[in-house]
Write a protein that holds these residues in place. Structure first.
Motif, PDB file in Angstrom:
ATOM      1  N   PHE A  92       0.712  -1.279   0.125  1.00 19.12           N
ATOM      2  CA  PHE A  92      -0.058   0.073  -0.068  1.00 19.12           C
ATOM      3  C   PHE A  92       0.980   1.349   0.138  1.00 19.12           C
ATOM      4  CE2 PHE A  92      -2.102  -3.557   2.230  1.00 19.12           C
ATOM      5  CZ  PHE A  92      -3.179  -3.439   1.462  1.00 19.12           C
ATOM      6  N   PHE A  93       0.464   2.167  -0.908  1.00 19.17           N
ATOM      7  CA  PHE A  93       1.355   3.373  -1.038  1.00 19.17           C
ATOM      8  C   PHE A  93       0.548   4.633  -1.072  1.00 19.17           C
ATOM      9  CE2 PHE A  93       3.704   0.111  -3.348  1.00 19.17           C
ATOM     10  CZ  PHE A  93       4.925   0.190  -3.073  1.00 19.17           C
ATOM     11  N   ASN A  94       1.238   5.539  -0.505  1.00 22.97           N
ATOM     12  CA  ASN A  94       0.543   7.054  -0.442  1.00 22.97           C
ATOM     13  C   ASN A  94       0.938   7.619  -1.857  1.00 22.97           C
ATOM     14  OD1 ASN A  94       0.077   9.700   0.007  1.00 22.97           O
ATOM     15  ND2 ASN A  94       0.870   9.911   1.962  1.00 22.97           N
ATOM     16  N   SER A  95      -0.056   7.641  -2.861  1.00 22.94           N
ATOM     17  CA  SER A  95       0.470   7.841  -3.949  1.00 22.94           C
ATOM     18  C   SER A  95      -0.467   9.113  -4.556  1.00 22.94           C
ATOM     19  CB  SER A  95      -0.134   6.787  -5.010  1.00 22.94           C
ATOM     20  OG  SER A  95       0.816   5.648  -4.728  1.00 22.94           O
ATOM     21  N   ALA A  96       0.372   9.796  -5.344  1.00 19.63           N
ATOM     22  CA  ALA A  96      -0.183  10.918  -6.155  1.00 19.63           C
ATOM     23  C   ALA A  96      -0.218  10.616  -7.595  1.00 19.63           C
ATOM     24  CB  ALA A  96       0.508  12.226  -6.038  1.00 19.63           C
ATOM     25  N   VAL A  97      -1.510  10.518  -8.342  1.00 18.50           N
ATOM     26  CA  VAL A  97      -1.949   9.985  -9.554  1.00 18.50           C
ATOM     27  C   VAL A  97      -2.131  11.160 -10.514  1.00 18.50           C
ATOM     28  CG1 VAL A  97      -2.974   8.388 -10.761  1.00 18.50           C
ATOM     29  CG2 VAL A  97      -2.251   7.778  -8.299  1.00 18.50           C
ATOM     30  N   TYR A  98      -1.619  11.062 -11.734  1.00 16.12           N
ATOM     31  CA  TYR A  98      -2.282  12.224 -12.853  1.00 16.12           C
ATOM     32  C   TYR A  98      -2.826  11.619 -13.782  1.00 16.12           C
ATOM     33  CZ  TYR A  98      -1.442  15.351 -16.589  1.00 16.12           C
ATOM     34  OH  TYR A  98      -1.690  16.146 -17.479  1.00 16.12           O
ATOM     35  N   PHE A  99      -4.015  11.944 -13.842  1.00 17.08           N
ATOM     36  CA  PHE A  99      -5.138  11.345 -14.950  1.00 17.08           C
ATOM     37  C   PHE A  99      -5.240  12.540 -15.864  1.00 17.08           C
ATOM     38  CE2 PHE A  99      -6.201   9.491 -10.799  1.00 17.08           C
ATOM     39  CZ  PHE A  99      -6.564   8.108 -11.293  1.00 17.08           C
ATOM     40  N   GLU A 100      -5.216  12.028 -17.090  1.00 12.86           N
ATOM     41  CA  GLU A 100      -5.312  13.205 -18.344  1.00 12.86           C
ATOM     42  C   GLU A 100      -5.872  12.035 -19.424  1.00 12.86           C
ATOM     43  OE1 GLU A 100      -2.502  16.083 -20.372  1.00 12.86           O
ATOM     44  OE2 GLU A 100      -1.737  14.182 -20.472  1.00 12.86           O
TER      45      GLU A 100
END
Length: 308
Positions: A92-100
């Motif tokens: 499990f990761f604390n993630s920032a995800v870029y959606f485009e």
């Protein structure tokens, strides 16, 4: 090239994915109305921050229905989401995800997990192991999460890799007023490093902090966009929910780097060589100490001493 960046400074509901997804959609619609080109949400804003044992129950894989909905929403507007990401091997990761454009274009897994004071991230999350940039229609960009930026190596790596902008989703809590200043100490420090990093490395700092309270802990908000000359372009309210936009011109990065070509002149080989030396120093010191502890060495020393 100019782009309009928006930051949604929200107060997510702890552990409630459905409510927070609705909050995302509401802010995305507002960003579209305000003609933003990119929207940034804070760290772990899909789940809330102080999750502890809830981490596995709110974690999302890239095949989750919630991620499918986020992909669909990104057809209207690119955005950065803060979420708990579950890897195929169930870490499990604390993630920032870029959606485009209906796709996941980039994921940053938080590298530095604070586990001191009120923080306990390393107990529940796995650490990310890389700092990578991504190319988008806005230019070369880095995603770094909160504590990552309290370690100068991350911004240095991002700048050397060609970042024109650094996006930082954050969940920075109130720490208290010190030294007679009429400002929270965390807010003071973040504003100082945002300006210093932006001006030193000639890039845009986009800092998206959350607000509200969780488990008795408050978050100070104060999201901001800072330009490469150290100027503050937009600033959100302290403590309360807010939505801000900032028009930024990539031409200002060019102008600043023309005036102060520090990155051009940076000696990467020097840095690498010195880091290798520093990394090996403890091993060398240990070998020296072990050598002095060697019985044969001790016997030779004793013999020499006796002859004197």
């Amino acid at each position: 090239m100019s782009i309009r960046i928006a930051i949604a400074q929200i107060n997510p509901k702890l552990g409630d994915l459905r409510t927070n997804l609705d909050l995302y959609e509401e802010n995305l619609q507002r960003a579209v109305v305000e003609r933003a080109d990119l929207l940034i949400f804070p760290e772990l804003s899909l789940t809330g921050y102080f999750l502890r044992d809830m981490v596995p129950s709110v974690a999302l894989t890239l095949k989750s229905t919630e991620v499918a909905k986020l992909k669909a929403l990104s057809c209207k507007l690119p955005f950065v989401a803060g979420m708990v990401e579950e890897s195929p091997d169930h870490r499990f990761f604390n993630s920032a995800v870029y959606f485009e454009n209906g796709e996941v274009r980039h994921i940053h897994r938080k590298v530095y997990l604070p586990t001191y004071g009120m923080f306990d991230e390393q107990r529940y999350f796995a650490r990310g192991d890389r700092v990578r940039l991504f190319d988008s229609k806005f230019g070369r960009t880095a995603l770094l999460i909160c504590e990552d930026l309290w370690h100068p190596s991350t911004i240095y790596l991002a700048a050397l890799d060609g970042a024109l902008a650094v996006i930082c989703p954050s969940a920075s809590p109130l720490r208290g007023i010190v030294d007679g200043q009429n400002q929270d100490d965390n807010a003071r420090y973040w504003e100082m490093i945002n300006r210093a990093y932006a001006e030193t490395y000639s890039l845009f700092m986009v800092y998206a902090n959350r607000c509200g309270f969780e488990d008795g802990v408050g978050f100070w908000g104060g999201s901001e966009v800072v330009g490469p000359f150290g100027q503050r372009i937009a600033k959100a309210k302290y403590y309360d929910e807010d939505f801000i936009t900032a028009e930024i011109s990539m031409e200002s990065v060019r102008r600043k780097r023309t005036m102060a070509p520090l990155l051009r002149d940076e000696d990467i080989d020097l840095t690498i060589n010195e880091l290798i030396r520093i990394r090996e120093r403890p091993a060398v010191q240990n070998k020296v100490m072990e050598k002095h502890k060697d019985p044969k060495v001790q016997a030779i020393k004793a013999s020499k001493k006796a002859k004197r």
